[in-house]
Scaffold this motif. Structure first.
Motif, short mmCIF file in Angstrom:
data_model
loop_
_atom_site.label_atom_id
_atom_site.label_comp_id
_atom_site.label_asym_id
_atom_site.label_seq_id
_atom_site.Cartn_x
_atom_site.Cartn_y
_atom_site.Cartn_z
N PHE A 17 0.83 -1.21 0.00
CA PHE A 17 0.00 0.00 0.00
C PHE A 17 0.86 1.26 0.00
O PHE A 17 0.48 2.28 -0.60
N PHE A 18 2.01 1.23 0.65
CA PHE A 18 2.94 2.36 0.60
C PHE A 18 3.40 2.59 -0.84
O PHE A 18 3.43 3.73 -1.32
N GLN A 19 3.75 1.51 -1.54
CA GLN A 19 4.19 1.64 -2.93
C GLN A 19 3.05 2.08 -3.83
O GLN A 19 3.28 2.80 -4.81
N LEU A 20 1.85 1.64 -3.52
CA LEU A 20 0.70 2.01 -4.34
C LEU A 20 0.44 3.51 -4.30
O LEU A 20 0.11 4.11 -5.32
N HIS A 21 0.64 4.13 -3.13
CA HIS A 21 0.35 5.56 -2.99
C HIS A 21 1.56 6.45 -3.27
O HIS A 21 1.38 7.58 -3.73
N PHE A 22 2.77 5.99 -3.00
CA PHE A 22 3.97 6.82 -3.16
C PHE A 22 4.95 6.17 -4.12
O PHE A 22 6.15 6.25 -3.93
N GLY A 23 4.45 5.55 -5.17
CA GLY A 23 5.29 4.75 -6.05
C GLY A 23 6.23 5.56 -6.92
O GLY A 23 5.88 6.59 -7.47
N VAL A 29 11.76 -0.96 -6.58
CA VAL A 29 12.92 -1.85 -6.41
C VAL A 29 13.08 -2.23 -4.94
O VAL A 29 13.36 -3.39 -4.62
N LEU A 30 12.89 -1.27 -4.03
CA LEU A 30 12.93 -1.59 -2.61
C LEU A 30 11.82 -2.57 -2.24
O LEU A 30 12.02 -3.49 -1.43
N GLY A 31 10.66 -2.38 -2.85
CA GLY A 31 9.53 -3.27 -2.56
C GLY A 31 9.77 -4.69 -3.00
O GLY A 31 9.45 -5.64 -2.28
N ILE A 32 10.35 -4.88 -4.20
CA ILE A 32 10.62 -6.24 -4.65
C ILE A 32 11.74 -6.86 -3.81
O ILE A 32 11.72 -8.06 -3.53
N GLY A 33 12.68 -6.05 -3.35
CA GLY A 33 13.72 -6.56 -2.46
C GLY A 33 13.13 -7.06 -1.16
O GLY A 33 13.48 -8.15 -0.67
N LEU A 34 12.24 -6.27 -0.56
CA LEU A 34 11.57 -6.68 0.67
C LEU A 34 10.75 -7.94 0.44
O LEU A 34 10.77 -8.87 1.26
N GLN A 35 10.05 -8.00 -0.69
CA GLN A 35 9.21 -9.16 -0.99
C GLN A 35 10.06 -10.43 -1.15
O GLN A 35 9.67 -11.49 -0.67
N ILE A 36 11.20 -10.31 -1.79
CA ILE A 36 12.09 -11.47 -1.96
C ILE A 36 12.63 -11.93 -0.61
O ILE A 36 12.65 -13.13 -0.32
N ILE A 37 13.03 -10.99 0.23
CA ILE A 37 13.55 -11.35 1.55
C ILE A 37 12.49 -12.05 2.40
O ILE A 37 12.75 -13.09 3.01
N VAL A 38 11.28 -11.51 2.40
CA VAL A 38 10.20 -12.12 3.18
C VAL A 38 9.85 -13.50 2.63
O VAL A 38 9.62 -14.44 3.39
#
Length: 100
Positions: A17-23, A29-38
């Motif tokens: 939701f953060f990326q959706l509003h402030f993308g 790139v930070l979002g996909i990094g976080l998603q891969i780590i999780v």
């Protein structure tokens, strides 16, 4: 571990939701990094889970997982699919996640 899986899901949902509003491309790139780590952490949960994984195996030919293990497996599967969708968005293949 199931509770941690749910907390990690809440973290990734908040990041989405953060990326959706402030993308911007950097935030994506930070979002996909976080998603891969999780996703990797939850994959580790799948293999290191010490509780009972299945109950009454092979009832009518179907394995039935316990509820805590099912939570971990479902969480890992959804986050794995989201990594693929983030990758599609990042490389411009399909922008279904962030269609702005």
């Amino acid at each position: 571990m199931p509770f941690l899986a749910i907390l990690l899901d809440c973290l990734t949902l908040g990041a989405y939701f953060f990326q959706l509003h402030f993308g911007s491309p950097f935030i994506y790139v930070l979002g996909i990094g976080l998603q891969i780590i999780v996703t990797l952490i939850q994959l580790g949960f799948c293999f290191s889970y010490k509780g009972k994984r299945y109950r009454n195996p092979w009832i009518f030919g179907i394995f039935k997982a316990t509820i805590p293990y099912s939570i971990i497996i479902a969480s890992t599967a959804v986050n794995g699919i989201m990594v693929i969708m983030y990758g599609f968005n990042l490389f411009g293949i399909n922008n279904i996640i962030f269609s702005k």
